[in-house]
Design a protein around this motif. Structure first.
Motif, PDB file in Angstrom:
ATOM      1  N   ILE A 195      -0.860  -1.694  11.780  1.00  0.00           N
ATOM      2  CA  ILE A 195      -2.281  -1.560  11.453  1.00  0.00           C
ATOM      3  C   ILE A 195      -2.737  -0.146  11.805  1.00  0.00           C
ATOM      4  O   ILE A 195      -2.122   0.530  12.624  1.00  0.00           O
ATOM      5  CB  ILE A 195      -3.172  -2.570  12.237  1.00  0.00           C
ATOM      6  CG1 ILE A 195      -2.849  -2.517  13.737  1.00  0.00           C
ATOM      7  CG2 ILE A 195      -3.007  -3.986  11.699  1.00  0.00           C
ATOM      8  CD1 ILE A 195      -3.768  -3.352  14.596  1.00  0.00           C
ATOM      9  N   SER A 196      -3.840   0.265  11.185  1.00  0.00           N
ATOM     10  CA  SER A 196      -4.387   1.581  11.523  1.00  0.00           C
ATOM     11  C   SER A 196      -5.322   1.416  12.721  1.00  0.00           C
ATOM     12  O   SER A 196      -5.723   0.300  13.054  1.00  0.00           O
ATOM     13  CB  SER A 196      -5.178   2.121  10.330  1.00  0.00           C
ATOM     14  OG  SER A 196      -6.303   1.299  10.107  1.00  0.00           O
ATOM     15  N   SER A 215       1.920   0.542   3.834  1.00  0.00           N
ATOM     16  CA  SER A 215       2.640   1.800   3.999  1.00  0.00           C
ATOM     17  C   SER A 215       3.485   2.071   2.767  1.00  0.00           C
ATOM     18  O   SER A 215       4.141   3.106   2.669  1.00  0.00           O
ATOM     19  CB  SER A 215       3.537   1.737   5.233  1.00  0.00           C
ATOM     20  OG  SER A 215       2.746   1.563   6.383  1.00  0.00           O
ATOM     21  N   ILE A 257      -8.514  -0.373  11.583  1.00  0.00           N
ATOM     22  CA  ILE A 257      -8.371  -1.831  11.444  1.00  0.00           C
ATOM     23  C   ILE A 257      -8.288  -2.470  12.832  1.00  0.00           C
ATOM     24  O   ILE A 257      -8.816  -3.553  13.068  1.00  0.00           O
ATOM     25  CB  ILE A 257      -7.098  -2.165  10.623  1.00  0.00           C
ATOM     26  CG1 ILE A 257      -7.297  -1.747   9.175  1.00  0.00           C
ATOM     27  CG2 ILE A 257      -6.770  -3.644  10.737  1.00  0.00           C
ATOM     28  CD1 ILE A 257      -8.196  -2.644   8.365  1.00  0.00           C
ATOM     29  N   MET A 293      -9.174   5.357   1.368  1.00  0.00           N
ATOM     30  CA  MET A 293      -9.300   4.319   2.397  1.00  0.00           C
ATOM     31  C   MET A 293     -10.306   3.256   1.960  1.00  0.00           C
ATOM     32  O   MET A 293     -10.096   2.071   2.150  1.00  0.00           O
ATOM     33  CB  MET A 293      -9.746   4.933   3.723  1.00  0.00           C
ATOM     34  CG  MET A 293      -8.609   5.598   4.472  1.00  0.00           C
ATOM     35  SD  MET A 293      -7.335   4.377   4.863  1.00  0.00           S
ATOM     36  CE  MET A 293      -6.256   5.352   5.866  1.00  0.00           C
ATOM     37  N   ILE A 332      -0.494  -0.667  16.482  1.00  0.00           N
ATOM     38  CA  ILE A 332      -0.949   0.605  15.896  1.00  0.00           C
ATOM     39  C   ILE A 332       0.218   1.589  15.868  1.00  0.00           C
ATOM     40  O   ILE A 332       0.493   2.222  14.860  1.00  0.00           O
ATOM     41  CB  ILE A 332      -2.115   1.223  16.711  1.00  0.00           C
ATOM     42  CG1 ILE A 332      -3.271   0.237  16.826  1.00  0.00           C
ATOM     43  CG2 ILE A 332      -2.577   2.526  16.077  1.00  0.00           C
ATOM     44  CD1 ILE A 332      -4.345   0.644  17.822  1.00  0.00           C
ATOM     45  N   GLN A 350      -1.291  -3.164   7.461  1.00  0.00           N
ATOM     46  CA  GLN A 350      -1.430  -1.842   6.870  1.00  0.00           C
ATOM     47  C   GLN A 350      -0.483  -1.683   5.689  1.00  0.00           C
ATOM     48  O   GLN A 350       0.651  -2.126   5.729  1.00  0.00           O
ATOM     49  CB  GLN A 350      -1.106  -0.833   7.975  1.00  0.00           C
ATOM     50  CG  GLN A 350      -1.106   0.595   7.543  1.00  0.00           C
ATOM     51  CD  GLN A 350      -1.189   1.481   8.780  1.00  0.00           C
ATOM     52  OE1 GLN A 350      -2.246   1.834   9.244  1.00  0.00           O
ATOM     53  NE2 GLN A 350      -0.044   1.814   9.306  1.00  0.00           N
ATOM     54  N   LYS A 379      -6.858  -0.285   4.721  1.00  0.00           N
ATOM     55  CA  LYS A 379      -5.529  -0.757   5.117  1.00  0.00           C
ATOM     56  C   LYS A 379      -4.391   0.218   4.826  1.00  0.00           C
ATOM     57  O   LYS A 379      -3.257  -0.028   5.202  1.00  0.00           O
ATOM     58  CB  LYS A 379      -5.247  -2.098   4.424  1.00  0.00           C
ATOM     59  CG  LYS A 379      -6.117  -3.217   5.029  1.00  0.00           C
ATOM     60  CD  LYS A 379      -5.657  -4.585   4.621  1.00  0.00           C
ATOM     61  CE  LYS A 379      -6.021  -4.878   3.182  1.00  0.00           C
ATOM     62  NZ  LYS A 379      -5.716  -6.259   2.810  1.00  0.00           N
ATOM     63  N   ALA A 380      -4.707   1.322   4.128  1.00  0.00           N
ATOM     64  CA  ALA A 380      -3.639   2.275   3.812  1.00  0.00           C
ATOM     65  C   ALA A 380      -3.206   3.011   5.070  1.00  0.00           C
ATOM     66  O   ALA A 380      -4.028   3.340   5.912  1.00  0.00           O
ATOM     67  CB  ALA A 380      -4.144   3.269   2.775  1.00  0.00           C
ATOM     68  N   ASN A 381      -1.915   3.243   5.178  1.00  0.00           N
ATOM     69  CA  ASN A 381      -1.381   4.003   6.308  1.00  0.00           C
ATOM     70  C   ASN A 381      -1.883   5.440   6.204  1.00  0.00           C
ATOM     71  O   ASN A 381      -1.562   6.147   5.255  1.00  0.00           O
ATOM     72  CB  ASN A 381       0.147   3.952   6.242  1.00  0.00           C
ATOM     73  CG  ASN A 381       0.792   4.710   7.384  1.00  0.00           C
ATOM     74  OD1 ASN A 381       0.309   5.760   7.799  1.00  0.00           O
ATOM     75  ND2 ASN A 381       1.890   4.179   7.864  1.00  0.00           N
ATOM     76  N   GLY A 404       2.750   1.175  13.296  1.00  0.00           N
ATOM     77  CA  GLY A 404       2.283   1.398  11.936  1.00  0.00           C
ATOM     78  C   GLY A 404       1.899   0.127  11.208  1.00  0.00           C
ATOM     79  O   GLY A 404       1.689   0.127   9.993  1.00  0.00           O
TER      80      GLY A 404
END
Ligand code: ADP
Ligand code: MG
Ligand code: ZN
Length: 483
Positions: free
Chosen positions: A390-391, A422, A394, A461, A385, A420, A467-469, A388
């Motif tokens: 995965i969020s 990014s 997630i 999202m 996490i 994720q 999965k978006a940062n 960066g």
């Protein structure tokens, strides 16, 4: 003021901890629970005429260590006494104990009752003694059997000052003490198997009264919950008696968990009933200061010391640090997880352990030792996490897979395609698409309804399956909406 609140509850405990030595206190028989009856005994256990007890040094070491952990004074000249009474599970007709000169005196333990302030509970004394056998009454008609396997098991009886004021404080104390003896490795703390047994002395008095009320001693308490229930029952019983103009009698009462009440077992015996005298078969035991100091040196870090270190080194709040140092296994789990993450991530590791992991274990009725998620894996997850990859959202999905036995978080993320996103370009394309679809909301946002930012983040999202940062999404949205 209600009747109850005009009274103050006073509780003092006597706790028998079975010391986890390999052999018994006065002979070489194994100190083991659960063997077939009378298979762990010898002439000493059965008190044959002419046998002589020999003190097990490991008992002394464990008693010293416990005394030091309870911040007590350790007596260097120890003697044993005979406490005489007759019972079929005590073939000698007396128990070898310590009477006037216990190995530990004047200690204390700090407790943190839920919702209450930290409080110091005095430890009057702790003394070594021998456990008795067991009478068996079940499955036999018209007779009883005696199992002597438990005779000779070393006990350290820990006696508190009458410092406890409620069932809740008593529960907190017992948890703390049980955690401590387990932590030291001197007792397994198993109340159901009887290796950590508690008698509760309970009395009440009118608020403002300085003398203690007459107490009842309650036995047969085989869980902390039952101790607390028995206290609540007993307090009510005593208040009712006094309110009715009657007197509380000093006696020993038995807790009956099925009936949810206590009942008279016997009148309270006094010390002189036991005709104590010095044990003639055991020479006095002299403990040198060197020996005591050597034990102090090899003592593990104490839970209270850990509590302070966890706050200082990992930046945890007192509550989290308390949860994570409640027992050694938990503290070790946490520290192993932090090792697999990075020290700077300790706070989020603490969060994952106390919220996600313990929450899940609680719901499933499982112990930490049964957790399908090992510490290293949880540490790695937190690290992913922070890097960066995965969020946080997630990560909860990944945690679910880990719980189901999928193992390594990196592999789960890889296999399930949860990495994720990014990449600015990919996210920007989504941001533009969502903004274009909601010109009305953009206008509202720009005229001051800034909480709509959350709506846009949510839509993006959703479109990107979480999965978006989030940092990149927020940055892009702000620059487009505000810029
Ligand atoms: P005994 O060995 O006869 O049971 P002690 O005087 O050693 O008696 O006390 C045993 C325990 O009872 C201690 O934990 C003490 O704090 C507690 N105690 C003594 N008097 C009271 C009282 N009036 N109310 C509650 N607890 C008490
Ligand atoms: Mg007693
Ligand atoms: Zn034996």
């Amino acid at each position: 003021m209600s009747t109850e609140s005009r009274y103050e509850t006073v509780i003092g405990l006597e706790i028998h901890t079975q010391l986890a030595t390999r052999s018994k206190i006065f002979c070489g028989c194994p100190n083991r629970f659960g063997s077939p009856p009378n298979t762990q005994i010898c002439p000493v256990c059965a008190a044959f005429p002419g046998v002589l007890p020999v003190i097990n040094k490991a008992v002394l070491d464990m008693a010293i260590m416990t005394g030091l952990a309870l911040q007590g004074e350790i007596r260097t000249l120890n003697e044993f006494s005979r406490k005489n009474y007759f019972y079929p599970d005590l073939p000698a007709g007396y128990q070898i104990s310590q009477f006037e000169l216990p190995i530990v005196e004047h200690g204390f333990l700090m407790i943190e009752p839920e919702g209450g302030a930290r409080k110091r509970i005095g430890i009057t004394r702790a003394h070594m003694e021998v456990d008795a056998g067991k009478n068996l009454h079940e499955g036999i008609v018209g007779a009883s059997w005696v199992d002597l396997n438990r005779t000779g098991t070393p006990l350290l009886e820990i006696v508190t000052e009458p410092d406890l004021r409620s069932a809740a404080e008593t529960g907190a104390f017992l948890k703390k003490l049980r955690g401590l003896v387990r932590h030291l490795g001197v007792c397994d703390g198993n109340m159901e198997e009887g290796s950590f047994r508690c008698d509760a002395n309970v009395s009440v008095r009118r608020r403002g009264e300085t003398r203690l009320g007459t107490r009842a001693e309650i036995k047969n308490l085989n869980s902390i919950r039952n101790v607390m229930r028995a206290i609540d029952y007993e307090v009510e019983r005593q208040i009712d008696l006094i309110e009715a103009g009657e007197k509380v009698i000093q006696e020993t009462r038995l807790w009956d968990a099925n009936q949810n009440h206590t009942r008279t077992m016997r009148g309270k015996e006094e010390a002189h009933d036991y005709r104590y005298f010095p044990e003639p078969d055991l020479p006095p035991v002299v403990l040198t200061v060197e020996r005591i100091e050597a034990i102090r040196k090899r003592m593990p870090e104490l839970p209270d010391e850990k509590l302070i270190r966890f706050q200082k080194d990992y930046g945890l709040g007192e509550y989290d640090a308390g949860v994570l140092t409640a027992d050694r296994e938990m503290a070790d789990y946490f520290e192993a997880a932090v090792m697999a993450a990075r020290p700077a991530e300790a706070k989020s590791v603490a969060n994952w352990v106390t919220v996600e992991l313990l929450g899940r274990l609680n719901r499933e009725g499982m112990e930490l030792g049964q957790s399908p998620v090992v510490a290293e894996a949880l540490g790695k997850l937190t690290r992913m996490i922070h890097e960066g990859i995965i969020s946080g959202k997630i990560a909860k999905t990944v945690f679910g897979h880990m719980w189901d036995g999928a193992g390594d978080p990196a592999r789960i993320v890889e296999e399930k395609g949860l990495v994720q996103v990014s990449d600015q370009g990919a996210i920007e394309a989504e941001v533009d698409r969502i903004l274009a679809a909601h010109p009305d909301k953009i206008a509202q946002y720009r005229s001051g309804k800034v909480q709509l930012l959350g709506f846009f983040v949510g839509e993006i999202m959703k479109a990107m399956r979480g999965k978006a940062n989030p940092g990149v999404v927020n940055g892009l949205l702000k620059s487009k909406l505000d810029g």
